[in-house]
Motif scaffolding. Structure first.
Motif, PDB file in Angstrom:
ATOM      1  N   VAL A 133       1.046   5.119  -8.409  1.00 14.46           N
ATOM      2  CA  VAL A 133       0.570   6.493  -8.209  1.00 14.46           C
ATOM      3  C   VAL A 133       1.365   7.119  -7.056  1.00 14.46           C
ATOM      4  O   VAL A 133       1.871   6.402  -6.183  1.00 14.46           O
ATOM      5  N   PRO A 134       1.498   8.447  -7.026  1.00  6.50           N
ATOM      6  CA  PRO A 134       2.261   9.102  -5.952  1.00  6.50           C
ATOM      7  C   PRO A 134       1.726   8.800  -4.550  1.00  6.50           C
ATOM      8  O   PRO A 134       2.494   8.804  -3.577  1.00  6.50           O
ATOM      9  N   GLU A 135       0.418   8.549  -4.447  1.00  7.66           N
ATOM     10  CA  GLU A 135      -0.178   8.249  -3.127  1.00  7.66           C
ATOM     11  C   GLU A 135       0.434   6.997  -2.508  1.00  7.66           C
ATOM     12  O   GLU A 135       0.634   6.937  -1.289  1.00  7.66           O
ATOM     13  N   ASN A 136       0.746   6.000  -3.330  1.00  4.88           N
ATOM     14  CA  ASN A 136       1.355   4.770  -2.816  1.00  4.88           C
ATOM     15  C   ASN A 136       2.784   4.999  -2.348  1.00  4.88           C
ATOM     16  O   ASN A 136       3.246   4.363  -1.393  1.00  4.88           O
ATOM     17  N   VAL A 137       3.489   5.892  -3.023  1.00  4.79           N
ATOM     18  CA  VAL A 137       4.845   6.252  -2.589  1.00  4.79           C
ATOM     19  C   VAL A 137       4.794   6.882  -1.192  1.00  4.79           C
ATOM     20  O   VAL A 137       5.569   6.524  -0.295  1.00  4.79           O
ATOM     21  N   ALA A 138       3.829   7.802  -1.016  1.00  5.95           N
ATOM     22  CA  ALA A 138       3.652   8.459   0.289  1.00  5.95           C
ATOM     23  C   ALA A 138       3.252   7.430   1.354  1.00  5.95           C
ATOM     24  O   ALA A 138       3.742   7.485   2.499  1.00  5.95           O
ATOM     25  N   ARG A 141       6.293   5.408   2.430  1.00  5.73           N
ATOM     26  CA  ARG A 141       7.170   6.203   3.305  1.00  5.73           C
ATOM     27  C   ARG A 141       6.601   6.290   4.722  1.00  5.73           C
ATOM     28  O   ARG A 141       7.337   6.146   5.714  1.00  5.73           O
ATOM     29  N   GLU A 188       8.611   5.196  -6.550  1.00  2.00           N
ATOM     30  CA  GLU A 188       8.765   6.575  -7.023  1.00  2.00           C
ATOM     31  C   GLU A 188       9.335   6.599  -8.446  1.00  2.00           C
ATOM     32  O   GLU A 188       8.878   7.367  -9.308  1.00  2.00           O
ATOM     33  N   VAL A 191       6.617   5.360 -10.858  1.00  2.00           N
ATOM     34  CA  VAL A 191       5.630   6.428 -11.101  1.00  2.00           C
ATOM     35  C   VAL A 191       6.186   7.452 -12.083  1.00  2.00           C
ATOM     36  O   VAL A 191       5.478   7.914 -12.986  1.00  2.00           O
ATOM     37  N   ARG A 192       7.474   7.775 -11.929  1.00  2.00           N
ATOM     38  CA  ARG A 192       8.103   8.761 -12.828  1.00  2.00           C
ATOM     39  C   ARG A 192       8.125   8.244 -14.268  1.00  2.00           C
ATOM     40  O   ARG A 192       7.795   8.973 -15.207  1.00  2.00           O
ATOM     41  N   GLU A 195       4.571   8.331 -15.701  1.00  2.00           N
ATOM     42  CA  GLU A 195       4.155   9.686 -16.079  1.00  2.00           C
ATOM     43  C   GLU A 195       4.842  10.145 -17.362  1.00  2.00           C
ATOM     44  O   GLU A 195       4.228  10.800 -18.205  1.00  2.00           O
TER      45      GLU A 195
END
Length: 201
Positions: A133-138, A141, A188, A191-192, A195
């Motif tokens: 999920v994008p939250e894990n990417v954030a 980082r 990232e 996730v892409r 999706e």
């Protein structure tokens, strides 16, 4: 004129019995094959279920450990003025640089708590079986940034008083920061792809 016989001889009965037995054998073979397929499916389902349960139990254990580290770290960070004062009785370097040590270690403690909290968030998604999920990417980082900040603050601490252990900590957190940044890029991409697959389905 040949008359057709309507009665059944013993030889006929034996032939019919053999055919019937043969048919039963084929039926039994089919039943055994179907049963073996069903058993194989059940074994596969059970093994997958056991493997998933083991993974979840490991993730739960790690999550509990991170929770303990987080709350214990809060207590340690709050008690730094008192603990460093006590340590200063035995270490002259800490006593001589008491105030800078309290400030530096407090900043390091807060940064470490933020890093552990990001890990806790990530393991929450692991337990929910929704890692990509994008939250894990954030989170990755942020963990990279926090690791670099910890390395920088540790370098400042080395200016106050240098120890070999602190040099090792600097190197470890630089590597951890780089690893987190690379892992964030990998996540990232994952996730892409996820999706895109979801949109295709």
């Amino acid at each position: 004129m040949i008359r057709k016989r309507w009665w059944v001889t013993s030889r006929d009965r034996q032939f019919i019995y053999r055919l019937h037995k043969k048919g039963n054998s084929y039926g039994r073979c089919n039943q055994i094959a179907d049963a073996s397929i069903e058993i194989e499916k059940k074994i596969k389902e059970l093994s997958e279920k056991e493997l998933r349960e083991k993974k979840l139990s490991l993730a739960k254990g790690t999550k509990y450990l991170l929770d303990f580290m987080f709350y214990a770290g809060i207590l340690v960070t709050i008690s730094l003025p008192f603990s460093l004062k006590y340590i200063g009785k035995y270490l002259e370097a800490v006593e001589e640089h008491y105030l800078p040590a309290v400030i530096i270690f407090a900043i390091l403690g807060v940064l470490a708590l933020l890093l552990v909290n990001e890990l806790r968030k990530m393991f929450g998604t692991v337990l929910a079986e929704n890692c990509f999920v994008p939250e894990n990417v954030a989170s990755l980082r942020r963990m990279g940034d926090l690791s670099f900040f910890i390395a920088a603050m540790s370098a400042v601490r080395c200016v106050v008083y240098l120890t070999i252990a602190m040099l090792v900590i600097i190197l470890v957190f630089i590597i951890a920061g780089m690893f987190s940044k690379v892992l964030a890029m990998v996540f990232e991409e994952a996730v892409r792809y996820k999706e895109e697959n979801d949109l295709t389905i």
